[in-house]
Write an enzyme that holds these catalytic residues in place. Structure first.
Site, PDB file in Angstrom:
ATOM      1  N   SER A  92       0.829  -1.200   0.000  1.00  0.00           N
ATOM      2  CA  SER A  92       0.000   0.000   0.000  1.00  0.00           C
ATOM      3  C   SER A  92       0.866   1.253   0.000  1.00  0.00           C
ATOM      4  CB  SER A  92      -0.907   0.016   1.236  1.00  0.00           C
ATOM      5  OG  SER A  92      -1.461   1.317   1.370  1.00  0.00           O
TER       6      SER A  92
ATOM      7  N   SER B 240     -11.770   8.526   7.656  1.00  0.00           N
ATOM      8  CA  SER B 240     -12.634   9.705   7.540  1.00  0.00           C
ATOM      9  C   SER B 240     -14.109   9.331   7.514  1.00  0.00           C
ATOM     10  CB  SER B 240     -12.285  10.471   6.271  1.00  0.00           C
ATOM     11  OG  SER B 240     -12.489   9.633   5.149  1.00  0.00           O
ATOM     12  N   GLY B 241     -14.408   8.039   7.484  1.00  0.00           N
ATOM     13  CA  GLY B 241     -15.808   7.632   7.412  1.00  0.00           C
ATOM     14  C   GLY B 241     -16.375   7.795   6.010  1.00  0.00           C
TER      15      GLY B 241
ATOM     16  N   GLU C  66     -16.808  -8.040   5.313  1.00  0.00           N
ATOM     17  CA  GLU C  66     -16.640  -7.067   6.407  1.00  0.00           C
ATOM     18  C   GLU C  66     -17.264  -7.606   7.702  1.00  0.00           C
ATOM     19  OE1 GLU C  66     -16.096  -3.200   5.631  1.00  0.00           O
ATOM     20  OE2 GLU C  66     -16.010  -2.806   7.766  1.00  0.00           O
TER      21      GLU C  66
ATOM     22  N   ASP D 114     -22.656   0.990   2.430  1.00  0.00           N
ATOM     23  CA  ASP D 114     -21.374   1.467   1.904  1.00  0.00           C
ATOM     24  C   ASP D 114     -20.962   0.686   0.660  1.00  0.00           C
ATOM     25  OD1 ASP D 114     -21.558   2.939   4.181  1.00  0.00           O
ATOM     26  OD2 ASP D 114     -19.957   1.896   5.256  1.00  0.00           O
TER      27      ASP D 114
HETATM   28  C1  GLA Z   1     -21.283   2.617   8.556  1.00  0.00           C
HETATM   29  C2  GLA Z   1     -21.753   1.240   8.083  1.00  0.00           C
HETATM   30  C3  GLA Z   1     -23.020   1.354   7.227  1.00  0.00           C
HETATM   31  C4  GLA Z   1     -24.074   2.197   7.904  1.00  0.00           C
HETATM   32  C5  GLA Z   1     -23.484   3.497   8.427  1.00  0.00           C
HETATM   33  C6  GLA Z   1     -24.474   4.278   9.252  1.00  0.00           C
HETATM   34  O1  GLA Z   1     -20.853   3.374   7.466  1.00  0.00           O
HETATM   35  O2  GLA Z   1     -20.743   0.599   7.342  1.00  0.00           O
HETATM   36  O3  GLA Z   1     -23.499   0.082   6.918  1.00  0.00           O
HETATM   37  O4  GLA Z   1     -24.704   1.483   8.930  1.00  0.00           O
HETATM   38  O5  GLA Z   1     -22.336   3.288   9.216  1.00  0.00           O
HETATM   39  O6  GLA Z   1     -25.534   4.720   8.471  1.00  0.00           O
END
Ligand code: GLA
Length: 397
Positions: free
Chosen positions: A77, A135-136, A172, A184
């Site tokens: 990476s 960072s989400g 996951e 996601d």
């Molecule tokens: C994370 C999880 C998603 C979802 C969001 C909250 O990103 O991976 O599946 O639950 O949180 O909406």
């Protein structure tokens, strides 16, 4: 220049050069891309059979990859150069905490094999992402879908992008121990330029909704506080919702929390014996209804109402679902004070990561300055800001 600003051509050139340094000529290998995502509204509804409204971003994860003739797997990476080349094999697909990021591609390969896809040869893979780490914005889902896409391309498997999303989620959940919903991976695998995806997670039916916000931009504000979702409150929230659902099922016939309307919830909520669980369930139900309304008003061109719903959604995740934090609350609340900010809320799992805001073109500079200064003053370190565009799903670049 931060990685976020690099063009696809630059990312491709760099990841190819790094691949060749570590593994030799790319030869008949290819460079692949999968996006990150931002969720506009509909948070913590995806494991409660509710609606979500995410979109794929033009930033994401790039990989140069080439099939091998033996069973070795070699990963590198560009984002974690200190790890060097990490070598394992198809016969040793166990999660390894020491090299956390490799558990995502390994998990996907493991899941393909578990599902009966024949993979007899390994691969060399160099990865380079320009989604800010932690960072989400779904750097892990991006890497999962990217790996699935690469396997499909290399081995000629006939599977849809939707299945790539499901395999990503499975890996996951079961390989990486994060009990996430489908949002996601679905957003990453099914992304479409300039559209958000209105997804009903109860049956995976979906609709692409064009996001043409005349005169406004999507701004992501990063708390720069790393969030650690695995083994965290995320899985607890999910359990709380499951318990609340069981309690409600004693008094009404539903399959998911989000089957209820707000009114029905108010009627039955006393079946949930614990006040905390009641708040969690309330968030899920109201957030789902909010998401449905948000998409309706957006289609009518009512951006103002869409923004109000985003703000309400933030209050709900903060007060009822309690997955926000001081950093996220500061970013959202400061954003609400900026003239020209239409709406702002935390996005993704929470506990850190980013907010998403819709900001009028002419207000973007003031937004960044005003919110940035207030954040620094209160939190003590800087937030980062990105004006983002909505991009397509995975592809060969
Ligand atoms: C994370 C999880 C998603 C979802 C969001 C909250 O990103 O991976 O599946 O639950 O949180 O909406």
């Amino acid at each position: 220049m931060s990685d976020v600003d690099k063009t696809p051509e630059e990312m491709k050139a760099e990841v190819t050069a790094e691949f060749e340094k570590k593994f030799g000529p790319l030869g008949d290998g290819k460079v692949y891309f999968a996006p990150g995502r931002v969720n506009l509204i509909g948070e913590h509804t995806d494991y409660n059979g509710g609606h979500v409204f995410p979109c794929a971003l033009t930033i994401g994860t790039y990989a140069a990859a080439r099939k091998r003739s033996d069973r070795k797997l070699r990963f590198y990476s560009v984002n974690f150069p200190q790890n060097g080349v990490i070598e394992t094999s198809l016969d040793d697909l166990v999660p390894d905490d020491a090299y956390g990021w490799t558990n995502y591609p390994k998990g996907v390969i493991y899941t393909f094999i578990k599902d009966g896809y024949l993979i007899n040869e390994g691969l060399d893979m160099a990865v380079y992402g320009n989604i800010p780490n932690g960072s989400g914005l779904s750097s892990s889902a991006s890497l999962e879908v990217l790996t699935g896409f690469i396997l499909r391309d290399m081995y000629g498997f006939e599977i849809s992008n939707q299945i790539l999303a499901i395999i990503g989620q499975d890996s996951e959940n079961n390989y990486n121990g994060m009990n996430c919903g489908i949002m996601d991976q679905f957003a990453v695998a099914m992304g479409k330029k300039d559209c958000a995806i209105f997804l009903d997670t109860s049956d995976l039916s979906y609709e692409y909704v064009p996001i043409c916000m005349e005169g406004a931009k999507i701004v992501i504000s990063n708390t720069n506080k790393k969030h650690e979702l695995t083994n965290s409150a995320y899985n607890t929230r999910r359990c709380e919702c499951e318990q609340a659902l069981e309690e409600l099922q004693r008094v009404t016939d539903i399959e998911h929390l989000c089957d209820l309307t707000d009114e029905q919830f108010e009627k039955y909520k006393d079946a949930i014996k614990d006040p905390i669980r009641q708040k969690r369930a309330k968030h899920a139900v109201y957030e789902n209804q909010r998401t449905i309304e948000a998409v309706r008003v957006l289609k009518e061109g009512n951006l103002k109402r869409f923004g109000e719903l985003m703000n309400e959604a933030h209050v709900s995740v903060s007060k009822d679902y309690e997955v926000s934090c001081e950093e996220l609350d500061t970013l959202a609340e400061e954003a609400w004070n900026v003239d020209g900010c239409i709406g702002s809320r935390m996005t993704g799992g929470g506990f850190g990561g980013c907010t998403v805001s819709i900001v009028r073109d002419e207000a973007v500079d003031t937004f960044v300055k005003q919110v940035g200064e207030a954040y620094k003053k209160k939190i003590g370190y800087e937030a980062s800001f990105y004006v983002v565009s909505i991009g397509d799903g995975p592809r060969v670049v």
